[in-house]
Design a protein around this motif. Sequence first.
Motif, PDB file in Angstrom:
ATOM      1  N   SER A 244     -19.671  35.107  17.951  1.00  0.00           N
ATOM      2  CA  SER A 244     -21.045  34.971  18.394  1.00  0.00           C
ATOM      3  C   SER A 244     -21.364  35.732  19.674  1.00  0.00           C
ATOM      4  O   SER A 244     -22.268  35.345  20.410  1.00  0.00           O
ATOM      5  N   GLU A 265     -23.961  36.531  25.130  1.00  0.00           N
ATOM      6  CA  GLU A 265     -23.485  35.348  24.409  1.00  0.00           C
ATOM      7  C   GLU A 265     -24.245  34.122  24.879  1.00  0.00           C
ATOM      8  O   GLU A 265     -24.490  33.948  26.067  1.00  0.00           O
ATOM      9  N   GLU A 268     -22.932  27.432  23.055  1.00  0.00           N
ATOM     10  CA  GLU A 268     -23.362  26.473  22.026  1.00  0.00           C
ATOM     11  C   GLU A 268     -23.474  25.076  22.619  1.00  0.00           C
ATOM     12  O   GLU A 268     -22.673  24.673  23.463  1.00  0.00           O
ATOM     13  N   SER A 281     -22.165  30.883  13.316  1.00  0.00           N
ATOM     14  CA  SER A 281     -22.536  31.590  14.549  1.00  0.00           C
ATOM     15  C   SER A 281     -22.005  33.023  14.560  1.00  0.00           C
ATOM     16  O   SER A 281     -22.343  33.807  15.447  1.00  0.00           O
ATOM     17  N   SER A 282     -21.178  33.383  13.585  1.00  0.00           N
ATOM     18  CA  SER A 282     -20.659  34.749  13.493  1.00  0.00           C
ATOM     19  C   SER A 282     -21.817  35.721  13.275  1.00  0.00           C
ATOM     20  O   SER A 282     -22.672  35.497  12.415  1.00  0.00           O
ATOM     21  N   ILE A 283     -21.866  36.784  14.059  1.00  0.00           N
ATOM     22  CA  ILE A 283     -22.978  37.744  13.969  1.00  0.00           C
ATOM     23  C   ILE A 283     -22.692  38.731  12.833  1.00  0.00           C
ATOM     24  O   ILE A 283     -21.641  39.361  12.800  1.00  0.00           O
ATOM     25  N   ASP A 299     -27.331  36.085  12.823  1.00  0.00           N
ATOM     26  CA  ASP A 299     -26.235  35.229  12.371  1.00  0.00           C
ATOM     27  C   ASP A 299     -26.714  34.498  11.121  1.00  0.00           C
ATOM     28  O   ASP A 299     -27.788  34.806  10.602  1.00  0.00           O
TER      29      ASP A 299
END
Length: 445
Positions: A244, A265, A268, A281-283, A299
Amino acid sequence: MDPDSSGGWRFAQCFGDKGEVEDITEADVISTVEFDSTGNYLATGDKGGRVVLFERNEQKKSCEYKFYTEFQSHEPEFDYLKSLEIEEKINKIKWCKRQNAAHFLLSTNDKTIKLWKVFEKSLRVVSESNHWDGQRSLPTPLSRLHLRLPKMTQQDNIIAAVPRKVYANAHAYHIHSISVNSDQETYISADDLRVNLWNLNISDQSFNIVDIKPVNMEELTEVITSSEFHPIHCNLFMYSSSKSNIKLADMRDAALCDRHAKSFEEEEDPTNRSFFSEIISSISDVKFSHDGRYILSRDYLSLKIWDINMDSRPVKTIPIHDHLRGKLCDLYENDCIFDKFECTWSGTDSHVLTGSYHNYFRIFDVDSLNDVVLQADKSAFKAKKIGGPLPGNKLGAKNGARGLRDAMQMETLDFNKKILHASWHPRESTIAIAATNNLFLYSAA
Protein backbone atom coordinates in the motif's frame (compact mmCIF):
# COMPACT_ATOMS: atom_id res chain seq x y z
CA MET A 1 -30.29 9.94 -26.70
CA ASP A 2 -30.58 11.86 -23.44
CA PRO A 3 -27.05 13.01 -22.60
CA ASP A 4 -28.03 13.87 -19.00
CA SER A 5 -28.70 10.23 -18.21
CA SER A 6 -25.02 9.46 -18.60
CA GLY A 7 -23.27 12.70 -17.76
CA GLY A 8 -22.96 13.60 -21.44
CA TRP A 9 -21.21 10.33 -22.33
CA ARG A 10 -22.43 8.42 -25.38
CA PHE A 11 -21.56 4.99 -26.68
CA ALA A 12 -19.64 5.49 -29.96
CA GLN A 13 -18.26 2.16 -31.22
CA CYS A 14 -17.63 -1.45 -30.37
CA PHE A 15 -14.99 -3.69 -31.96
CA GLY A 16 -14.93 -7.45 -31.52
CA ASP A 17 -17.25 -10.42 -31.48
CA LYS A 18 -20.54 -9.46 -29.84
CA GLY A 19 -21.48 -13.04 -28.90
CA GLU A 20 -22.16 -14.39 -25.43
CA VAL A 21 -19.40 -14.44 -22.80
CA GLU A 22 -19.59 -18.24 -22.55
CA ASP A 23 -18.49 -18.61 -26.19
CA ILE A 24 -15.35 -16.48 -25.87
CA THR A 25 -11.96 -17.98 -26.68
CA GLU A 26 -9.43 -17.15 -23.95
CA ALA A 27 -6.92 -15.96 -26.58
CA ASP A 28 -9.34 -13.20 -27.71
CA VAL A 29 -9.60 -11.57 -24.27
CA ILE A 30 -8.09 -8.06 -24.40
CA SER A 31 -5.30 -7.65 -21.85
CA THR A 32 -4.18 -4.05 -22.50
CA VAL A 33 -5.36 -0.92 -24.33
CA GLU A 34 -3.41 2.27 -25.06
CA PHE A 35 -3.89 5.51 -27.06
CA ASP A 36 -0.79 7.03 -28.64
CA SER A 37 0.30 10.59 -27.71
CA THR A 38 -1.76 12.14 -30.54
CA GLY A 39 -4.92 10.13 -29.94
CA ASN A 40 -5.07 9.31 -33.66
CA TYR A 41 -4.07 5.70 -33.05
CA LEU A 42 -5.17 3.13 -30.53
CA ALA A 43 -3.55 -0.21 -29.71
CA THR A 44 -4.91 -3.30 -27.98
CA GLY A 45 -3.09 -6.46 -26.95
CA ASP A 46 -4.75 -9.77 -26.13
CA LYS A 47 -4.06 -13.03 -24.36
CA GLY A 48 -3.27 -14.68 -27.70
CA GLY A 49 -0.19 -12.48 -28.15
CA ARG A 50 -1.73 -10.32 -30.89
CA VAL A 51 -1.51 -6.54 -31.18
CA VAL A 52 -4.34 -4.79 -33.06
CA LEU A 53 -3.98 -1.14 -34.10
CA PHE A 54 -6.84 1.23 -34.89
CA GLU A 55 -6.60 4.50 -36.79
CA ARG A 56 -8.85 7.51 -36.42
CA ASN A 57 -11.42 7.70 -39.21
CA GLU A 58 -10.89 11.23 -40.56
CA GLN A 59 -14.02 10.99 -42.70
CA LYS A 60 -16.19 11.07 -39.58
CA LYS A 61 -16.70 14.28 -37.59
CA SER A 62 -16.97 12.41 -34.31
CA CYS A 63 -14.03 10.58 -32.74
CA GLU A 64 -14.38 7.22 -34.49
CA TYR A 65 -11.78 4.62 -35.34
CA LYS A 66 -11.22 2.01 -38.03
CA PHE A 67 -9.05 -1.09 -38.17
CA TYR A 68 -5.45 -0.25 -39.15
CA THR A 69 -3.40 -3.44 -38.82
CA GLU A 70 -2.87 -6.56 -36.72
CA PHE A 71 0.27 -8.58 -36.01
CA GLN A 72 1.41 -11.43 -33.81
CA SER A 73 3.71 -9.89 -31.22
CA HIS A 74 4.53 -12.84 -28.94
CA GLU A 75 4.36 -16.63 -29.19
CA PRO A 76 4.06 -19.13 -26.32
CA GLU A 77 7.43 -20.39 -25.08
CA PHE A 78 8.70 -22.97 -22.64
CA ASP A 79 11.49 -22.34 -20.13
CA TYR A 80 13.15 -25.75 -19.90
CA LEU A 81 15.41 -24.75 -17.00
CA LYS A 82 12.47 -23.80 -14.80
CA SER A 83 9.91 -26.14 -16.40
CA LEU A 84 7.76 -23.09 -16.86
CA GLU A 85 5.38 -22.23 -19.65
CA ILE A 86 5.64 -18.58 -20.73
CA GLU A 87 2.34 -17.28 -21.99
CA GLU A 88 2.07 -15.19 -25.14
CA LYS A 89 -0.37 -12.81 -23.38
CA ILE A 90 0.47 -9.11 -23.95
CA ASN A 91 0.77 -7.46 -20.51
CA LYS A 92 1.41 -3.89 -21.66
CA ILE A 93 1.76 -1.77 -24.79
CA LYS A 94 3.44 1.67 -24.79
CA TRP A 95 3.74 3.96 -27.80
CA CYS A 96 6.92 5.92 -28.49
CA LYS A 97 6.42 9.50 -29.69
CA ARG A 98 6.29 9.58 -33.47
CA GLN A 99 9.52 10.87 -35.07
CA ASN A 100 8.82 10.06 -38.73
CA ALA A 101 6.28 8.31 -40.94
CA ALA A 102 6.65 5.05 -39.00
CA HIS A 103 5.11 4.17 -35.63
CA PHE A 104 7.17 2.61 -32.86
CA LEU A 105 5.64 0.79 -29.92
CA LEU A 106 6.80 -1.45 -27.10
CA SER A 107 4.91 -4.59 -26.21
CA THR A 108 5.69 -7.10 -23.49
CA ASN A 109 4.58 -10.48 -22.22
CA ASP A 110 5.83 -11.96 -18.93
CA LYS A 111 9.46 -12.25 -20.06
CA THR A 112 10.30 -10.46 -23.31
CA ILE A 113 9.84 -6.85 -24.44
CA LYS A 114 9.78 -6.04 -28.16
CA LEU A 115 10.08 -2.73 -30.02
CA TRP A 116 7.86 -2.83 -33.11
CA LYS A 117 8.13 -0.61 -36.16
CA VAL A 118 4.82 -0.24 -38.01
CA PHE A 119 4.98 1.47 -41.40
CA GLU A 120 3.31 1.69 -44.78
CA LYS A 121 5.09 -0.16 -47.55
CA SER A 122 4.32 -0.06 -51.27
CA LEU A 123 4.21 -3.35 -53.16
CA ARG A 124 5.70 -3.09 -56.64
CA VAL A 125 5.37 -5.66 -59.39
CA VAL A 126 7.05 -6.16 -62.78
CA SER A 127 4.62 -4.79 -65.38
CA GLU A 128 6.79 -5.07 -68.51
CA SER A 129 9.68 -7.40 -69.32
CA ASN A 130 11.22 -9.29 -72.22
CA HIS A 131 8.49 -11.92 -71.93
CA TRP A 132 5.51 -9.81 -70.97
CA ASP A 133 4.10 -6.38 -71.80
CA GLY A 134 1.49 -6.30 -69.08
CA GLN A 135 -1.37 -7.72 -71.15
CA ARG A 136 0.13 -10.52 -73.20
CA SER A 137 3.21 -12.72 -73.41
CA LEU A 138 5.91 -11.85 -75.91
CA PRO A 139 8.14 -14.12 -78.01
CA THR A 140 11.67 -14.62 -76.74
CA PRO A 141 13.89 -11.80 -78.12
CA LEU A 142 16.36 -13.16 -80.66
CA SER A 143 18.83 -10.27 -80.67
CA ARG A 144 20.13 -7.80 -78.15
CA LEU A 145 18.38 -4.98 -80.04
CA HIS A 146 15.05 -6.42 -78.93
CA LEU A 147 16.01 -6.61 -75.26
CA ARG A 148 14.11 -4.19 -73.01
CA LEU A 149 14.54 -3.13 -69.43
CA PRO A 150 11.85 -4.47 -67.10
CA LYS A 151 9.42 -1.85 -65.71
CA MET A 152 7.97 -1.81 -62.22
CA THR A 153 4.61 -0.38 -61.25
CA GLN A 154 3.08 0.11 -57.84
CA GLN A 155 0.42 -2.47 -57.14
CA ASP A 156 -0.68 -1.90 -53.56
CA ASN A 157 0.10 -0.30 -50.21
CA ILE A 158 0.41 -2.61 -47.21
CA ILE A 159 1.06 -1.92 -43.54
CA ALA A 160 4.04 -3.89 -42.28
CA ALA A 161 5.10 -4.56 -38.67
CA VAL A 162 8.67 -5.62 -37.95
CA PRO A 163 10.37 -6.16 -34.57
CA ARG A 164 13.30 -3.72 -34.49
CA LYS A 165 14.59 -4.74 -31.05
CA VAL A 166 13.98 -7.69 -28.73
CA TYR A 167 14.85 -7.02 -25.08
CA ALA A 168 15.03 -10.47 -23.50
CA ASN A 169 16.41 -12.36 -20.47
CA ALA A 170 16.54 -9.36 -18.12
CA HIS A 171 13.71 -10.35 -15.76
CA ALA A 172 13.57 -13.39 -13.50
CA TYR A 173 9.93 -12.67 -12.60
CA HIS A 174 6.89 -11.65 -14.62
CA ILE A 175 7.04 -8.20 -16.23
CA HIS A 176 3.92 -6.20 -15.37
CA SER A 177 4.91 -2.60 -16.27
CA ILE A 178 6.79 -0.72 -18.95
CA SER A 179 7.03 3.06 -19.21
CA VAL A 180 8.77 5.22 -21.83
CA ASN A 181 10.74 8.17 -20.49
CA SER A 182 9.95 11.75 -21.51
CA ASP A 183 13.40 11.88 -23.16
CA GLN A 184 12.16 9.21 -25.64
CA GLU A 185 15.55 7.49 -25.36
CA THR A 186 15.05 5.24 -22.34
CA TYR A 187 12.32 3.20 -20.72
CA ILE A 188 11.79 1.16 -17.55
CA SER A 189 10.41 -2.34 -17.15
CA ALA A 190 9.28 -3.73 -13.81
CA ASP A 191 8.58 -7.19 -12.41
CA ASP A 192 7.61 -8.26 -8.87
CA LEU A 193 11.03 -7.52 -7.35
CA ARG A 194 13.05 -5.38 -9.75
CA VAL A 195 12.90 -2.32 -12.01
CA ASN A 196 15.28 -2.19 -14.99
CA LEU A 197 16.31 0.83 -17.06
CA TRP A 198 16.84 0.33 -20.82
CA ASN A 199 18.08 2.40 -23.71
CA LEU A 200 15.65 1.94 -26.60
CA ASN A 201 18.58 1.41 -29.00
CA ILE A 202 20.40 -1.21 -26.89
CA SER A 203 18.68 -4.56 -26.50
CA ASP A 204 21.40 -6.67 -24.86
CA GLN A 205 22.04 -4.49 -21.80
CA SER A 206 19.89 -3.00 -19.06
CA PHE A 207 20.60 -1.43 -15.68
CA ASN A 208 18.91 -2.64 -12.54
CA ILE A 209 17.76 0.51 -10.72
CA VAL A 210 15.46 -0.99 -8.05
CA ASP A 211 15.93 -4.36 -6.36
CA ILE A 212 13.75 -5.27 -3.38
CA LYS A 213 14.60 -8.99 -3.43
CA PRO A 214 15.61 -10.10 0.09
CA VAL A 215 18.71 -12.27 0.59
CA ASN A 216 16.43 -14.95 1.99
CA MET A 217 13.24 -15.31 -0.08
CA GLU A 218 11.40 -16.54 3.01
CA GLU A 219 11.67 -12.99 4.32
CA LEU A 220 9.82 -11.59 1.31
CA THR A 221 7.02 -9.29 2.56
CA GLU A 222 6.17 -7.13 -0.44
CA VAL A 223 6.30 -7.04 -4.23
CA ILE A 224 6.35 -4.23 -6.80
CA THR A 225 2.95 -3.91 -8.48
CA SER A 226 3.28 -1.02 -10.95
CA SER A 227 5.84 1.50 -12.18
CA GLU A 228 5.84 4.70 -14.25
CA PHE A 229 8.17 7.50 -15.38
CA HIS A 230 7.36 11.12 -14.54
CA PRO A 231 5.79 12.78 -17.63
CA ILE A 232 8.13 15.81 -17.57
CA HIS A 233 11.24 15.15 -15.43
CA CYS A 234 13.26 12.35 -17.04
CA ASN A 235 15.11 11.59 -13.77
CA LEU A 236 11.99 10.78 -11.72
CA PHE A 237 9.94 7.59 -11.65
CA MET A 238 7.64 5.89 -9.16
CA TYR A 239 6.74 2.35 -8.25
CA SER A 240 3.94 1.01 -6.08
CA SER A 241 3.93 -2.03 -3.84
CA SER A 242 1.62 -4.63 -2.40
CA LYS A 243 2.17 -2.94 0.98
CA SER A 244 0.00 0.00 0.00
CA ASN A 245 2.82 2.49 -0.59
CA ILE A 246 4.16 4.43 -3.57
CA LYS A 247 7.87 5.26 -3.77
CA LEU A 248 9.11 8.22 -5.78
CA ALA A 249 12.72 7.73 -6.89
CA ASP A 250 15.29 10.11 -8.36
CA MET A 251 17.90 8.58 -10.68
CA ARG A 252 20.27 11.51 -10.04
CA ASP A 253 20.58 10.46 -6.40
CA ALA A 254 22.23 7.06 -6.87
CA ALA A 255 22.70 4.31 -9.45
CA LEU A 256 20.52 1.96 -7.39
CA CYS A 257 17.32 3.76 -6.39
CA ASP A 258 16.54 1.61 -3.35
CA ARG A 259 16.59 4.76 -1.23
CA HIS A 260 13.46 6.54 -2.39
CA ALA A 261 13.11 10.32 -2.48
CA LYS A 262 9.54 10.17 -1.15
CA SER A 263 7.13 7.53 0.07
CA PHE A 264 3.37 8.01 -0.17
CA GLU A 265 1.51 5.88 2.33
CA GLU A 266 -1.62 6.22 4.44
CA GLU A 267 -1.61 4.52 7.81
CA GLU A 268 -4.43 2.02 8.19
CA ASP A 269 -6.95 2.44 10.98
CA PRO A 270 -6.18 -0.50 13.34
CA THR A 271 -9.90 -0.94 14.08
CA ASN A 272 -10.53 -1.81 10.42
CA ARG A 273 -7.87 -4.52 10.24
CA SER A 274 -8.98 -7.92 9.00
CA PHE A 275 -7.60 -11.04 7.32
CA PHE A 276 -8.12 -9.31 3.94
CA SER A 277 -6.54 -5.94 4.83
CA GLU A 278 -3.21 -6.58 3.15
CA ILE A 279 -4.77 -7.98 -0.04
CA ILE A 280 -7.28 -5.17 -0.56
CA SER A 281 -4.75 -2.41 0.25
CA SER A 282 -2.27 -3.66 -2.37
CA ILE A 283 -1.97 -1.02 -5.11
CA SER A 284 -2.76 -2.42 -8.55
CA ASP A 285 -1.98 0.66 -10.68
CA VAL A 286 -0.39 4.12 -10.41
CA LYS A 287 -0.47 7.00 -12.91
CA PHE A 288 1.07 10.47 -12.91
CA SER A 289 -1.22 13.30 -13.96
CA HIS A 290 -0.17 14.87 -17.28
CA ASP A 291 1.28 17.91 -15.50
CA GLY A 292 3.21 15.60 -13.14
CA ARG A 293 1.77 17.25 -10.02
CA TYR A 294 -0.53 14.46 -8.84
CA ILE A 295 -0.45 10.67 -8.56
CA LEU A 296 -3.53 8.49 -9.05
CA SER A 297 -3.47 5.07 -7.39
CA ARG A 298 -5.96 2.22 -7.41
CA ASP A 299 -6.34 -0.47 -4.78
CA TYR A 300 -9.12 -3.06 -4.63
CA LEU A 301 -11.75 -0.87 -2.98
CA SER A 302 -10.76 2.70 -3.80
CA LEU A 303 -9.00 5.33 -5.88
CA LYS A 304 -6.61 7.77 -4.23
CA ILE A 305 -5.22 11.05 -5.52
CA TRP A 306 -1.90 12.18 -4.02
CA ASP A 307 -0.22 15.55 -4.28
CA ILE A 308 3.43 14.94 -5.15
CA ASN A 309 4.38 17.59 -2.57
CA MET A 310 2.44 15.97 0.29
CA ASP A 311 3.28 12.37 1.17
CA SER A 312 1.46 12.11 4.52
CA ARG A 313 -2.01 11.36 3.14
CA PRO A 314 -3.93 11.49 -0.16
CA VAL A 315 -5.74 14.70 -1.05
CA LYS A 316 -8.76 12.67 -2.22
CA THR A 317 -9.95 9.13 -1.51
CA ILE A 318 -12.73 7.86 -3.77
CA PRO A 319 -14.57 4.66 -2.74
CA ILE A 320 -15.21 2.35 -5.70
CA HIS A 321 -16.26 -0.98 -4.19
CA ASP A 322 -17.67 -0.13 -0.76
CA HIS A 323 -20.62 -2.39 -1.51
CA LEU A 324 -18.21 -5.36 -1.72
CA ARG A 325 -16.83 -5.02 1.82
CA GLY A 326 -19.27 -7.62 3.09
CA LYS A 327 -18.43 -10.05 0.27
CA LEU A 328 -14.64 -10.21 0.69
CA CYS A 329 -14.76 -13.83 1.85
CA ASP A 330 -16.60 -14.91 -1.33
CA LEU A 331 -14.28 -12.80 -3.49
CA TYR A 332 -11.29 -14.48 -1.86
CA GLU A 333 -12.78 -17.91 -2.58
CA ASN A 334 -13.26 -17.15 -6.29
CA ASP A 335 -9.90 -15.27 -6.59
CA CYS A 336 -11.59 -12.02 -7.67
CA ILE A 337 -10.00 -10.23 -4.71
CA PHE A 338 -6.69 -10.48 -6.61
CA ASP A 339 -8.05 -8.68 -9.72
CA LYS A 340 -5.82 -5.81 -10.80
CA PHE A 341 -7.91 -2.82 -11.87
CA GLU A 342 -6.20 -0.04 -13.79
CA CYS A 343 -6.89 3.68 -13.44
CA THR A 344 -6.36 6.62 -15.79
CA TRP A 345 -6.50 10.43 -15.94
CA SER A 346 -8.38 12.42 -18.55
CA GLY A 347 -6.24 14.47 -20.96
CA THR A 348 -6.92 17.62 -18.94
CA ASP A 349 -6.43 15.89 -15.53
CA SER A 350 -9.95 17.03 -14.56
CA HIS A 351 -11.44 13.51 -14.46
CA VAL A 352 -10.31 10.04 -13.48
CA LEU A 353 -11.58 6.67 -14.67
CA THR A 354 -11.50 3.14 -13.30
CA GLY A 355 -13.39 -0.11 -13.78
CA SER A 356 -15.53 -2.43 -11.73
CA TYR A 357 -17.47 -5.70 -12.05
CA HIS A 358 -20.40 -6.60 -14.32
CA ASN A 359 -18.68 -4.44 -16.98
CA TYR A 360 -19.37 -1.24 -15.02
CA PHE A 361 -16.87 1.59 -15.05
CA ARG A 362 -16.87 4.95 -13.30
CA ILE A 363 -15.71 8.44 -14.25
CA PHE A 364 -15.16 10.97 -11.45
CA ASP A 365 -14.82 14.73 -11.57
CA VAL A 366 -11.62 15.37 -9.58
CA ASP A 367 -12.86 18.62 -7.97
CA SER A 368 -16.46 17.78 -7.09
CA LEU A 369 -16.15 13.96 -7.01
CA ASN A 370 -19.45 13.80 -8.93
CA ASP A 371 -19.42 10.57 -10.87
CA VAL A 372 -20.92 8.80 -13.85
CA VAL A 373 -21.49 5.05 -13.84
CA LEU A 374 -21.54 3.41 -17.28
CA GLN A 375 -21.70 -0.17 -18.49
CA ALA A 376 -19.62 -1.51 -21.39
CA ASP A 377 -22.21 -3.99 -22.40
CA LYS A 378 -24.45 -5.02 -25.30
CA SER A 379 -27.16 -2.70 -23.92
CA ALA A 380 -24.96 0.23 -25.02
CA PHE A 381 -25.14 -0.54 -28.73
CA LYS A 382 -28.78 -1.64 -28.45
CA ALA A 383 -29.55 1.80 -27.01
CA LYS A 384 -27.66 3.42 -29.90
CA LYS A 385 -29.68 1.48 -32.50
CA ILE A 386 -33.02 2.29 -30.89
CA GLY A 387 -32.05 5.88 -30.15
CA GLY A 388 -32.79 5.58 -26.44
CA PRO A 389 -30.72 6.88 -23.53
CA LEU A 390 -27.60 5.15 -22.30
CA PRO A 391 -28.24 3.37 -19.02
CA GLY A 392 -26.63 5.62 -16.41
CA ASN A 393 -27.14 8.08 -13.63
CA LYS A 394 -27.53 11.83 -13.43
CA LEU A 395 -24.18 13.54 -13.02
CA GLY A 396 -23.98 14.66 -9.41
CA ALA A 397 -27.55 13.61 -8.67
CA LYS A 398 -28.68 15.19 -5.40
CA ASN A 399 -31.01 12.37 -4.45
CA GLY A 400 -28.16 9.92 -4.05
CA ALA A 401 -27.64 6.67 -5.92
CA ARG A 402 -29.83 5.71 -8.83
CA GLY A 403 -29.71 3.86 -12.14
CA LEU A 404 -26.52 1.88 -12.57
CA ARG A 405 -25.20 2.87 -9.15
CA ASP A 406 -28.11 0.94 -7.63
CA ALA A 407 -27.46 -1.96 -10.00
CA MET A 408 -23.79 -2.04 -8.97
CA GLN A 409 -24.86 -2.92 -5.42
CA MET A 410 -27.10 -5.81 -6.48
CA GLU A 411 -26.49 -9.43 -5.54
CA THR A 412 -26.65 -10.40 -9.23
CA LEU A 413 -23.26 -8.87 -10.14
CA ASP A 414 -21.39 -11.02 -12.65
CA PHE A 415 -17.81 -11.21 -11.36
CA ASN A 416 -16.62 -12.82 -14.61
CA LYS A 417 -17.34 -9.56 -16.43
CA LYS A 418 -14.88 -6.92 -15.31
CA ILE A 419 -13.36 -3.72 -16.69
CA LEU A 420 -9.66 -4.00 -15.84
CA HIS A 421 -8.11 -2.05 -18.73
CA ALA A 422 -8.95 1.40 -20.12
CA SER A 423 -7.27 4.35 -21.83
CA TRP A 424 -8.28 8.01 -22.18
CA HIS A 425 -7.73 10.03 -25.37
CA PRO A 426 -4.96 12.60 -24.65
CA ARG A 427 -6.85 15.58 -26.11
CA GLU A 428 -10.55 14.72 -26.22
CA SER A 429 -13.30 13.27 -24.08
CA THR A 430 -13.06 9.84 -25.66
CA ILE A 431 -12.30 6.65 -23.74
CA ALA A 432 -11.41 3.13 -24.83
CA ILE A 433 -12.64 0.32 -22.58
CA ALA A 434 -11.57 -3.32 -22.80
CA ALA A 435 -14.52 -5.53 -21.87
CA THR A 436 -13.50 -9.20 -22.17
CA ASN A 437 -13.02 -9.63 -25.95
CA ASN A 438 -14.67 -6.34 -26.99
CA LEU A 439 -13.22 -2.85 -27.30
CA PHE A 440 -15.79 -0.15 -26.47
CA LEU A 441 -15.37 3.52 -27.30
CA TYR A 442 -17.36 6.24 -25.54
CA SER A 443 -17.35 9.99 -26.24
CA ALA A 444 -18.67 12.99 -24.35
CA ALA A 445 -19.94 16.16 -25.95
